[in-house]
Design a protein around this motif. Sequence first.
Motif, PDB file in Angstrom:
ATOM      1  N   THR A 350      43.566  59.171  36.290  1.00 42.63           N
ATOM      2  CA  THR A 350      42.146  58.888  36.083  1.00 42.63           C
ATOM      3  C   THR A 350      41.738  57.577  36.750  1.00 42.63           C
ATOM      4  O   THR A 350      42.505  56.619  36.764  1.00 42.63           O
ATOM      5  CB  THR A 350      41.821  58.814  34.573  1.00 42.63           C
ATOM      6  OG1 THR A 350      42.024  60.108  33.989  1.00 42.63           O
ATOM      7  CG2 THR A 350      40.381  58.389  34.328  1.00 42.63           C
ATOM      8  N   THR A 352      38.594  54.837  36.487  1.00 52.69           N
ATOM      9  CA  THR A 352      37.458  54.432  35.665  1.00 52.69           C
ATOM     10  C   THR A 352      36.840  53.177  36.243  1.00 52.69           C
ATOM     11  O   THR A 352      37.529  52.215  36.553  1.00 52.69           O
ATOM     12  CB  THR A 352      37.882  54.186  34.201  1.00 52.69           C
ATOM     13  OG1 THR A 352      36.742  53.751  33.432  1.00 52.69           O
ATOM     14  CG2 THR A 352      38.988  53.145  34.105  1.00 52.69           C
ATOM     15  N   ILE A 366      44.702  54.498  28.735  1.00 52.65           N
ATOM     16  CA  ILE A 366      45.194  55.690  29.418  1.00 52.65           C
ATOM     17  C   ILE A 366      44.628  56.957  28.778  1.00 52.65           C
ATOM     18  O   ILE A 366      44.518  57.071  27.561  1.00 52.65           O
ATOM     19  CB  ILE A 366      46.737  55.719  29.374  1.00 52.65           C
ATOM     20  CG1 ILE A 366      47.295  54.512  30.151  1.00 52.65           C
ATOM     21  CG2 ILE A 366      47.286  57.016  29.955  1.00 52.65           C
ATOM     22  CD1 ILE A 366      48.771  54.284  29.946  1.00 52.65           C
ATOM     23  N   ASN A 367      44.290  57.920  29.612  1.00 53.95           N
ATOM     24  CA  ASN A 367      43.784  59.217  29.171  1.00 53.95           C
ATOM     25  C   ASN A 367      44.968  60.130  28.892  1.00 53.95           C
ATOM     26  O   ASN A 367      45.422  60.866  29.751  1.00 53.95           O
ATOM     27  CB  ASN A 367      42.862  59.812  30.246  1.00 53.95           C
ATOM     28  CG  ASN A 367      42.121  61.041  29.782  1.00 53.95           C
ATOM     29  OD1 ASN A 367      41.955  61.271  28.588  1.00 53.95           O
ATOM     30  ND2 ASN A 367      41.684  61.847  30.738  1.00 53.95           N
ATOM     31  N   ILE A 373      46.109  54.906  34.584  1.00 59.19           N
ATOM     32  CA  ILE A 373      44.673  54.917  34.811  1.00 59.19           C
ATOM     33  C   ILE A 373      44.334  53.706  35.679  1.00 59.19           C
ATOM     34  O   ILE A 373      44.865  52.617  35.468  1.00 59.19           O
ATOM     35  CB  ILE A 373      43.882  54.905  33.487  1.00 59.19           C
ATOM     36  CG1 ILE A 373      42.368  54.969  33.750  1.00 59.19           C
ATOM     37  CG2 ILE A 373      44.214  53.670  32.652  1.00 59.19           C
ATOM     38  CD1 ILE A 373      41.541  55.224  32.479  1.00 59.19           C
TER      39      ILE A 373
END
Length: 437
Positions: A350, A352, A366-367, A373
């Motif tokens: 991901t 962001t 963290i996803n 991330i």
Amino acid sequence: MAKFTFNMPDIGEGIAEAEIVQWHKQVGDTVNEDEEFVDMMTDKATVPMESPVTGKILEIAGGEGDMVSIGSMLVVIEVEGEVPDDVAEESQATAEAAPAPAPAPKAEPVEERIEVETSDASDADDALAADPDPAPQPEPRPAPEPSAQAKVLATPAVRKRAKDLGVDLAQVKPAENGRIRHGDLDQFLSYNAGYGAAAKPRADEEKKVIGMRRRIAENMAASKRNIPHFSYVEEVDVTDLEVLRAQLNSNRGEKPKLTILPLLITAICKTLPDFPMINARYDDEAGIVTRHGSVNMGMAAQTDAGLMVPVIRNAQAQNLWQLANEIARLAEAARTGTAKSEEMQGGTLTVTSLGPLGGVATTPVINRPEVAIIGPNRIIERPMYVTGADGVERIEKRKLMNISISCDHRVVDGWDAASFVQALKRLLETPALILVD
């Protein structure tokens, strides 16, 4: 007259329950066949439920924010005559196919062993006390007429807040895309502390955490509870990258305008093959790390409902213009609530970004179950020493951006994360390489 029980259908593989987000009908209301009567949320997808019959609602499963198990009663409807056999059979089948309740967890020993092969490891209202002898406050300015604010691009929530505060949105400068957001309104108020009702205390407000905000709260809590995070931040000189972006945009024709994000994603995809542990997912229950060949890039997008993460599939196979189109499409789908369930799942890494509010550095969460991330921060200009081709060191104004990365320390070592960011930095600082196959 007959009573028909509409049981909660299975609206997602492996889903055991769904949340009531909004009722469109209440007890006593009439609902027509194929009419939507309630919105249910599972994971990050909101699904409208349609009635298979016409009748009067006698009973509902609960209020907004309540959870309903798959196969259990969602609504009871009184219909004229008999319930069609196929409708009754489908409802019964839904109830019978409900997933069995999960067994009670067994007591785990204190010592736990996770088998992962070493080779594969690789941000409120202020509570203002009442002043017994308050200083006189300036008279609040009257709220602008709706016609004045209608010319300004802003969401209904921002418009309502501005109206409550007596703020003329025409005086607020948007940070990007001409659309005023809550952050822009906050910044305006911080520089105009005595403006209208902004100086008045606001009443306490209780709001039930439901829908997307609850999902975000649950997911973030699970991520921080289960993942030992560590973060690494590096400064990148993106002066040449910004020159390249400007050149590409000046010759784009009918192609979409490039932001820095497609260039960053392309650079990440070119760097990942040498660092496969970054583009991975960790099943901590099974003790298995899956290193993915394709890059399904999650893209954190801020919406009025909260943070959503639509996924760009096979980002490594798309060129800059394709990425720009997909980024714009997914961001709009997330903001308008039209993103499909499959577009919100399956990410392997991901990115962001807070855009113009990016700050100096971030430590993103963290996803889960991803293991990393990446957070690009705001681009700033400042002087720095630069050695020219003639070997002479001089001071130049350069554009600099910090890149943050958070990693799952169970899977990614600090050395690997730092090495990945350094490789990414070299690519971003020599942007011509981004366009080389």
